[in-house]
Design a protein around this motif. Structure first.
Motif, PDB file in Angstrom:
ATOM      1  N   ILE A   1       1.770   9.343  -5.945  1.00 53.62           N
ATOM      2  CA  ILE A   1       2.211  10.725  -5.700  1.00 53.62           C
ATOM      3  C   ILE A   1       3.271  11.130  -6.711  1.00 53.62           C
ATOM      4  CG2 ILE A   1       3.441  12.201  -4.055  1.00 53.62           C
ATOM      5  CD1 ILE A   1       1.974  10.672  -1.804  1.00 53.62           C
ATOM      6  N   PHE A   2       4.205  10.238  -6.997  1.00 53.97           N
ATOM      7  CA  PHE A   2       5.255  10.511  -7.977  1.00 53.97           C
ATOM      8  C   PHE A   2       4.646  10.751  -9.365  1.00 53.97           C
ATOM      9  CE2 PHE A   2       8.606   9.039 -10.932  1.00 53.97           C
ATOM     10  CZ  PHE A   2       9.559  10.004 -10.632  1.00 53.97           C
ATOM     11  N   ALA A   3       3.674   9.945  -9.763  1.00 50.39           N
ATOM     12  CA  ALA A   3       3.006  10.109 -11.060  1.00 50.39           C
ATOM     13  C   ALA A   3       2.250  11.437 -11.122  1.00 50.39           C
ATOM     14  CB  ALA A   3       2.061   8.945 -11.319  1.00 50.39           C
ATOM     15  N   ALA A   4       1.615  11.829 -10.042  1.00 53.15           N
ATOM     16  CA  ALA A   4       0.897  13.106 -10.010  1.00 53.15           C
ATOM     17  C   ALA A   4       1.869  14.280 -10.153  1.00 53.15           C
ATOM     18  CB  ALA A   4       0.101  13.228  -8.714  1.00 53.15           C
TER      19      ALA A   4
ATOM     20  N   GLY B   1       0.821  -1.212   0.000  1.00 52.13           N
ATOM     21  CA  GLY B   1       0.000   0.000   0.000  1.00 52.13           C
ATOM     22  C   GLY B   1       0.850   1.256   0.000  1.00 52.13           C
ATOM     23  N   SER B   2       1.922   1.272   0.780  1.00 51.26           N
ATOM     24  CA  SER B   2       2.778   2.457   0.824  1.00 51.26           C
ATOM     25  C   SER B   2       3.558   2.624  -0.481  1.00 51.26           C
ATOM     26  CB  SER B   2       3.726   2.407   2.024  1.00 51.26           C
ATOM     27  OG  SER B   2       4.574   1.290   1.932  1.00 51.26           O
ATOM     28  N   ILE B   3       3.938   1.525  -1.099  1.00 55.72           N
ATOM     29  CA  ILE B   3       4.617   1.606  -2.402  1.00 55.72           C
ATOM     30  C   ILE B   3       3.649   2.153  -3.454  1.00 55.72           C
ATOM     31  CG2 ILE B   3       5.619   0.236  -4.274  1.00 55.72           C
ATOM     32  CD1 ILE B   3       6.862  -1.557  -2.111  1.00 55.72           C
ATOM     33  N   ALA B   4       2.414   1.682  -3.459  1.00 52.55           N
ATOM     34  CA  ALA B   4       1.410   2.155  -4.415  1.00 52.55           C
ATOM     35  C   ALA B   4       1.125   3.643  -4.199  1.00 52.55           C
ATOM     36  CB  ALA B   4       0.129   1.339  -4.282  1.00 52.55           C
TER      37      ALA B   4
END
Length: 166
Positions: free
Chosen positions: A17-20, A9-12
């Motif tokens: 956030i990185f993609a945003a 879940g934390s990786i997802a």
């Protein structure tokens, strides 16, 4: 088992956030590429050779945009007034046409006599007007020197000294 779900879940969440952030940066970059970006630089011009000695001022316009821009007019803006001092027939050393179409990353320099103090408003900056009506301004230490020292004659004295150079 629970720790695997927490890690997944934390990786997802981190990837989301990185993609945003990448999406926001990409949008900003696309908007920046479509914006008009001109650099307007006033400068001293020192006449050499068989050139009119009164031509001692230049305005360089550089197109930093990703697209071509037509420069319709250049001139000087004064403090306290909206009326510009337009260079009606600027001198172009390359013999090119005026108004000038500037491709991306190209520049043009126009030459004229430095503005004379007439007891009126002081020089604020120089400007360039595009064919679409956008006005971009520029300033430099050279323009401030011309604006401040012309009244005292120091700039003219400097040019007279430059005329004596063999």
């Amino acid at each position: 088992m629970d720790s695997e779900l927490i890690n997944t879940g934390s990786i997802a969440l981190t990837l989301a956030i990185f993609a945003a952030l990448l999406s926001i940066l990409n949008t900003w970059h696309a908007l920046d590429r479509s914006r008009l970006n001109l650099k307007i630089t006033p400068a001293h011009a020192f006449p050499l050779g068989a050139v009119d000695p009164s031509i001692n001022f230049s305005i360089e316009v550089t197109n930093l945009s990703e697209f071509a821009v037509t420069i319709q007019e250049v001139g000087i803006l004064y403090e306290g007034t909206k009326k510009p001092g337009t260079l009606l027939s600027p001198i172009l050393l390359d013999g090119g046409p005026w108004p000038r179409r500037l491709e991306s990353r190209t520049a043009v320099s126009v030459y004229a006599q430095a503005p004379l103090p007439n007891g009126g408003p002081r020089i604020r900056c120089v400007y360039a007007r595009t064919a679409c009506g956008q006005i971009i301004t520029g300033n430099s230490p050279a323009l401030q020197q011309i604006a401040g020292r012309r009244a005292k004659g120091i700039f003219l004295d400097h040019l007279r000294l430059a005329d004596r150079i063999p």
